[in-house]
Design a protein around this motif. Structure first.
Motif, PDB file in Angstrom:
ATOM      1  N   LEU A  89      -3.972   5.881  -5.639  1.00 22.64           N
ATOM      2  CA  LEU A  89      -4.055   4.500  -5.030  1.00 22.64           C
ATOM      3  C   LEU A  89      -2.550   3.540  -4.842  1.00 22.64           C
ATOM      4  O   LEU A  89      -2.370   3.382  -4.011  1.00 22.64           O
ATOM      5  CB  LEU A  89      -4.552   3.362  -6.173  1.00 22.64           C
ATOM      6  CG  LEU A  89      -6.330   3.776  -6.661  1.00 22.64           C
ATOM      7  CD1 LEU A  89      -6.723   2.358  -7.816  1.00 22.64           C
ATOM      8  CD2 LEU A  89      -6.866   4.155  -5.782  1.00 22.64           C
ATOM      9  N   SER A 146      -1.659   3.313  -0.852  1.00 21.02           N
ATOM     10  CA  SER A 146      -1.298   2.448  -0.348  1.00 21.02           C
ATOM     11  C   SER A 146      -0.093   1.646   0.219  1.00 21.02           C
ATOM     12  O   SER A 146      -0.050   1.245   1.741  1.00 21.02           O
ATOM     13  CB  SER A 146      -1.103   0.960  -1.672  1.00 21.02           C
ATOM     14  OG  SER A 146      -0.134   0.154  -1.436  1.00 21.02           O
ATOM     15  N   TYR A 176      -0.679   3.633   3.423  1.00 18.33           N
ATOM     16  CA  TYR A 176      -1.246   2.689   4.651  1.00 18.33           C
ATOM     17  C   TYR A 176      -0.085   1.294   5.049  1.00 18.33           C
ATOM     18  O   TYR A 176      -0.197   1.201   5.975  1.00 18.33           O
ATOM     19  CB  TYR A 176      -2.187   1.674   4.325  1.00 18.33           C
ATOM     20  CG  TYR A 176      -3.732   3.439   4.337  1.00 18.33           C
ATOM     21  CD1 TYR A 176      -3.988   3.887   5.420  1.00 18.33           C
ATOM     22  CD2 TYR A 176      -4.532   3.322   3.339  1.00 18.33           C
ATOM     23  CE1 TYR A 176      -4.352   4.969   5.947  1.00 18.33           C
ATOM     24  CE2 TYR A 176      -5.204   4.471   3.381  1.00 18.33           C
ATOM     25  CZ  TYR A 176      -5.617   5.148   4.665  1.00 18.33           C
ATOM     26  OH  TYR A 176      -5.880   6.269   4.859  1.00 18.33           O
ATOM     27  N   VAL A 188     -11.636  -2.730   4.263  1.00 17.55           N
ATOM     28  CA  VAL A 188     -11.427  -3.209   2.981  1.00 17.55           C
ATOM     29  C   VAL A 188     -12.400  -1.930   3.315  1.00 17.55           C
ATOM     30  O   VAL A 188     -12.316  -1.586   1.540  1.00 17.55           O
ATOM     31  CB  VAL A 188     -12.046  -4.668   1.932  1.00 17.55           C
ATOM     32  CG1 VAL A 188     -12.582  -3.634   1.236  1.00 17.55           C
ATOM     33  CG2 VAL A 188     -10.288  -5.095   2.374  1.00 17.55           C
ATOM     34  N   THR A 241      -9.222   0.518   2.036  1.00 23.29           N
ATOM     35  CA  THR A 241      -9.715  -0.208   0.095  1.00 23.29           C
ATOM     36  C   THR A 241     -10.559   1.541  -0.774  1.00 23.29           C
ATOM     37  O   THR A 241      -9.872   2.046  -1.436  1.00 23.29           O
ATOM     38  CB  THR A 241      -9.692  -1.175   0.428  1.00 23.29           C
ATOM     39  OG1 THR A 241      -8.326  -1.922   0.768  1.00 23.29           O
ATOM     40  CG2 THR A 241      -9.387  -2.198  -1.719  1.00 23.29           C
ATOM     41  N   GLY A 256      -9.716   4.307  -0.723  1.00 18.58           N
ATOM     42  CA  GLY A 256      -9.082   4.543  -2.425  1.00 18.58           C
ATOM     43  C   GLY A 256      -9.817   5.734  -2.826  1.00 18.58           C
ATOM     44  O   GLY A 256      -9.634   6.335  -4.637  1.00 18.58           O
ATOM     45  N   GLY A 290      -6.043  -2.608   3.851  1.00 20.41           N
ATOM     46  CA  GLY A 290      -6.285  -2.071   3.492  1.00 20.41           C
ATOM     47  C   GLY A 290      -5.289  -1.322   2.052  1.00 20.41           C
ATOM     48  O   GLY A 290      -5.331  -1.239   1.368  1.00 20.41           O
ATOM     49  N   GLY A 291      -3.864  -1.267   2.428  1.00 16.45           N
ATOM     50  CA  GLY A 291      -2.842  -1.294   1.304  1.00 16.45           C
ATOM     51  C   GLY A 291      -2.917  -2.226   0.685  1.00 16.45           C
ATOM     52  O   GLY A 291      -2.114  -1.949  -0.261  1.00 16.45           O
ATOM     53  N   VAL A 313      -4.248  -4.776  -0.185  1.00 13.88           N
ATOM     54  CA  VAL A 313      -5.934  -4.838  -1.228  1.00 13.88           C
ATOM     55  C   VAL A 313      -5.517  -3.656  -2.391  1.00 13.88           C
ATOM     56  O   VAL A 313      -5.709  -3.589  -3.853  1.00 13.88           O
ATOM     57  CB  VAL A 313      -6.595  -5.081  -0.679  1.00 13.88           C
ATOM     58  CG1 VAL A 313      -7.898  -5.189  -1.517  1.00 13.88           C
ATOM     59  CG2 VAL A 313      -7.467  -6.356   0.415  1.00 13.88           C
ATOM     60  N   LEU A 314      -4.697  -2.801  -1.748  1.00 13.12           N
ATOM     61  CA  LEU A 314      -5.015  -1.367  -2.961  1.00 13.12           C
ATOM     62  C   LEU A 314      -3.524  -1.607  -3.695  1.00 13.12           C
ATOM     63  O   LEU A 314      -3.228  -0.750  -5.083  1.00 13.12           O
ATOM     64  CB  LEU A 314      -4.643   0.115  -1.804  1.00 13.12           C
ATOM     65  CG  LEU A 314      -6.295   0.824  -1.844  1.00 13.12           C
ATOM     66  CD1 LEU A 314      -5.814   2.066  -0.796  1.00 13.12           C
ATOM     67  CD2 LEU A 314      -6.602   0.971  -2.623  1.00 13.12           C
ATOM     68  N   SER A 346      -3.856  -0.417  -8.000  1.00 14.00           N
ATOM     69  CA  SER A 346      -2.641   0.238  -8.439  1.00 14.00           C
ATOM     70  C   SER A 346      -1.831  -0.546  -9.049  1.00 14.00           C
ATOM     71  O   SER A 346      -1.498   0.248 -10.080  1.00 14.00           O
ATOM     72  CB  SER A 346      -1.720   1.216  -7.198  1.00 14.00           C
ATOM     73  OG  SER A 346      -0.740   2.037  -8.009  1.00 14.00           O
TER      74      SER A 346
END
Length: 306
Positions: free
Chosen positions: A45, A49, A52, A84, A88, A92, A203-204, A206-207, A211
């Motif tokens: 993850l 992340s 992205y 997401v 994500t 993910g 997306g990154g 949120v990840l 992580s």
């Protein structure tokens, strides 16, 4: 899954069309192996992340410097939903799932995306009964999935557990990607590079906290990554995210859905060839049979949607 709400009315240049299609065929097919290389010794993850955030920032800055206007708040909200779902959740889950199953097997499951799209579109979105050919493809695809998931006679219990975890994660990712795909034309999205960039940034972002909460990493763990992981991430940033994702975005706006969906049965073949050649991945005869049957199902679904 970067389609926009307003299609381009003009017929695209055939050379441009096929250049983007081949880009998606080859580059996206290779991403599975490079995700495996990137996460062999680094938390998945965290590395996804970082990938992205870097790629999204580069795309966003490029778009703004070349005159693309700043998206509206409505655009940002729509892009957040799609980012997401596609990046994500879907990618993910894929990056974690590859820790349990071979990358080429994950690609084969990813190639079953038309099964998810057909089912969701029938049950929840369009409520339109598929053609008989597409239904036959759906049934055959499910048989292929069963043979892929069904344990071989010599599979140990621990191996089966890991296999089921990997399959489950990839299936959840496929489900999320399918929802994002079907939602995309129903939302207000800006076109072009800035759309891809914002989705990757969101997306990154949120990840990253996920992580940091779940994996043994800090914000600066990227400096501890081995050279192989860094090189794979650079490849994924350039060819998987910037070139490949942008090619898919262009195709989603300019190509027919039937032509675009052919990537679903080309990517797994590319991934399998690369995985067995460079990553030392081994398939049982049952897995090969399941893969072949599943891909036949995908082809029938694609033909049945015409």
């Amino acid at each position: 899954m970067q389609a926009v709400s307003t299609p381009v009315p003009t017929t695209p240049n055939r050379l441009t069309l096929w250049a983007n299609l081949i880009s998606v065929y080859i580059l996206w097919g290779s991403t599975y192996m490079f995700i495996h290389f990137m996460t062999e010794r680094m938390p998945p993850l965290y590395m996804i992340s970082a990938r992205y955030l870097i790629a999204g920032t580069l795309l966003y800055v490029y778009a703004r410097m070349t005159g693309t206007p700043r998206p509206s708040l409505v655009d940002w909200k729509s892009l957040a939903v799609i980012g997401v779902l596609l990046l994500t959740v879907a990618n993910g889950c894929l990056s974690v799932g590859i820790q349990y199953i071979p990358s080429s097997m994950a690609a084969l499951l990813g190639g079953l995306m038309p099964v998810f799209l057909l089912s969701l579109n029938w049950i929840s979105f369009a409520h339109k009964r598929p053609s008989n050919l597409a239904l036959a493809g759906l049934a055959i695809g499910l048989i292929g999935i069963y043979l892929l998931v069904k344990p071989d006679r010599l599979t140990s219990t621990s191996g089966l557990d890991a296999k089921l975890i990997g399959f489950g994660l990839v299936a959840v990712g496929n489900f999320s990607w399918a929802i994002g795909t079907l939602l995309t034309p129903r939302l207000t999205l800006p076109s072009g590079t800035i759309s891809s960039g914002i989705q990757m940034i969101i997306g990154g972002l949120v990840l990253l906290p996920i992580s940091l909460a779940l994996e043994p990493v800090t914000l600066l763990s990227i400096f501890d990554a081995p050279l192989k992981a860094i090189g794979s991430m650079i490849y994924l940033v350039i060819f998987g995210s910037i070139v490949g994702f942008s090619s898919y975005s262009w195709l989603a706006r300019n190509a027919t859905p039937q032509l675009l969906s052919t990537y679903a049965f080309v990517n797994p073949v590319v991934a399998m060839l690369l995985g067995t050649t460079f990553a030392g991945e081994v398939f049982s005869s049952q897995s090969f049979l399941g893969a072949a049957i599943a891909l036949v199902g995908v082809v029938l679904i694609t033909l049945g949607r015409k």
